[in-house]
Design an enzyme around this catalytic site. Structure first.
Site, short mmCIF file in Angstrom:
data_model
loop_
_atom_site.label_atom_id
_atom_site.label_comp_id
_atom_site.label_asym_id
_atom_site.label_seq_id
_atom_site.Cartn_x
_atom_site.Cartn_y
_atom_site.Cartn_z
N LYS A 1 10.80 -5.83 -11.15
CA LYS A 1 12.14 -6.32 -10.77
C LYS A 1 12.30 -6.26 -9.25
O LYS A 1 12.80 -7.19 -8.62
CB LYS A 1 13.23 -5.49 -11.48
CG LYS A 1 13.33 -5.81 -12.98
CD LYS A 1 14.19 -4.84 -13.76
CE LYS A 1 14.09 -5.13 -15.26
NZ LYS A 1 14.77 -4.18 -16.13
N GLN B 1 17.89 1.35 -16.05
CA GLN B 1 16.75 1.04 -16.90
C GLN B 1 16.79 1.89 -18.18
O GLN B 1 16.96 3.11 -18.11
CB GLN B 1 15.45 1.28 -16.12
CG GLN B 1 14.19 0.80 -16.84
CD GLN B 1 14.14 -0.71 -17.04
OE1 GLN B 1 14.67 -1.48 -16.25
NE2 GLN B 1 13.50 -1.14 -18.12
N ASP C 1 22.94 -6.72 -16.56
CA ASP C 1 22.23 -6.75 -17.84
C ASP C 1 23.11 -7.38 -18.93
O ASP C 1 22.61 -7.73 -20.00
CB ASP C 1 21.91 -5.32 -18.30
CG ASP C 1 20.53 -4.85 -17.89
OD1 ASP C 1 19.59 -5.67 -17.91
OD2 ASP C 1 20.39 -3.66 -17.55
#
Ligand code: GUN
Length: 284
Positions: free
Chosen positions: A53, A97, A120
């Site tokens: 990322k 994460q 997200d």
């Protein structure tokens, strides 16, 4: 003859486009989108994902801030970090994460990310917006899958889409997205009866199970589109999907490989969401 959907190539062309968008934001508005990525503990797979990322952020010109916290970080320490990032005007996206260590309540963490920075699209406000179709962000993997299908000129309308997996990250939001695109959707899971028979009726079969080579040619309708969301390791330690690619490719019309299929699209969509979050926060 099967067509292999090249997610890497499709993602790369999106990344080029996003780089231009970011260059434009910088030159016209003096704004640089910024993403904060938080990783707790030393899960090796998470470290790889976070690194990937970061690399794509660099390519596009999105500023990335990594917060690497030890496994014994407490829930309140993590919440404190998130509250701070929620307030910072120079941070546009916040990504925690997953998975988190078991002593931290993932749901509580996700729900405390400001929805406008939730790139997200995991928190309940953003998930709720997906139900009605009135969304700012889409969860990255489902959005990437739909983009791959459309880019490959695969018609979704009226098709029977069978999704195996009911996670909040992939299965459930993907079902909603396919529904918005006028598919008829069936969600299967570990307790589904007659899984094989249901899979055989799929025009579009999407596997998000987490079991290497779980889907083989005996459950595929000839000419079906097969999308593999799995990222597993086989007995030799090689990355493989949920689909037995070699067997299924001879019967499917389209198939996504692992690696190089859905995976790169997830990151591309995260970049898209970070840019969208910036535009929303800056009222552009
Ligand atoms: N862990 C596995 N996939 C994801 C993802 O898309 N986002 C986050 N935050 N964690 C993950």
């Amino acid at each position: 003859m099967v067509k292999i959907i090249n997610g890497k190539e499709i993602s790369n062309s999106l990344i080029e486009k996003f780089k231009k968008n970011v260059d434009n934001l910088k030159s016209e508005y003096n704004i640089c989108p910024a993403l904060a990525v938080i990783i707790v503990g030393d899960n090796p797979a998470s470290k790889v994902y976070v690194n990937n990322k970061k690399k794509v952020c660099e390519k596009i010109g999105i500023k990335s801030y990594e917060f690497t916290l030890p496994t014994n970080t407490t829930e309140s320490e993590l919440l404190k970090l998130i509250y701070g990032l929620n307030r910072r005007e120079d941070i546009n996206g916040i990504l925690v994460q997953l998975p988190l260590p078991s002593h931290i309540n993932e749901k509580k963490i996700i729900e405390n990310i400001n929805p406008i920075k939730d790139v997200d699209a995991f928190n309940e406000i953003n998930i709720g917006k997906i139900m009605t179709g009135n969304f700012n962000f889409l969860p990255c993997t489902p959005a990437g899958i739909v983009y791959l299908l459309k880019e490959s000129n695969i018609k979704i309308e009226g098709k029977h889409c069978v999704i195996i997996g009911r996670s909040n990250i992939v299965g459930k939001p993907l079902a909603m997205l396919m529904l918005h695109n006028d598919a008829t959707v069936t969600i299967c899971h570990s307790k589904t009866k007659n899984l094989k028979e249901i899979c055989k009726t799929a025009d579009i079969l999407i596997a998000a199970i987490g079991k290497p080579a779980f889907i083989s040619c005996d459950v595929i309708k000839p000419g079906a589109v097969v999308v593999d969301v799995g990222i597993n390791r086989d007995i030799n330690g090689h990355i493989c999907g949920d689909v037995d690619f070699e067997k299924v490719k001879d019967i499917a019309s389209f198939i996504t490989p692992v690696p190089g299929g859905v995976g790169p699209m997830t990151i591309a969509m995260l970049m898209k969401n970070t840019i969208t979050a910036t535009l929303l926060q800056k009222n552009i």
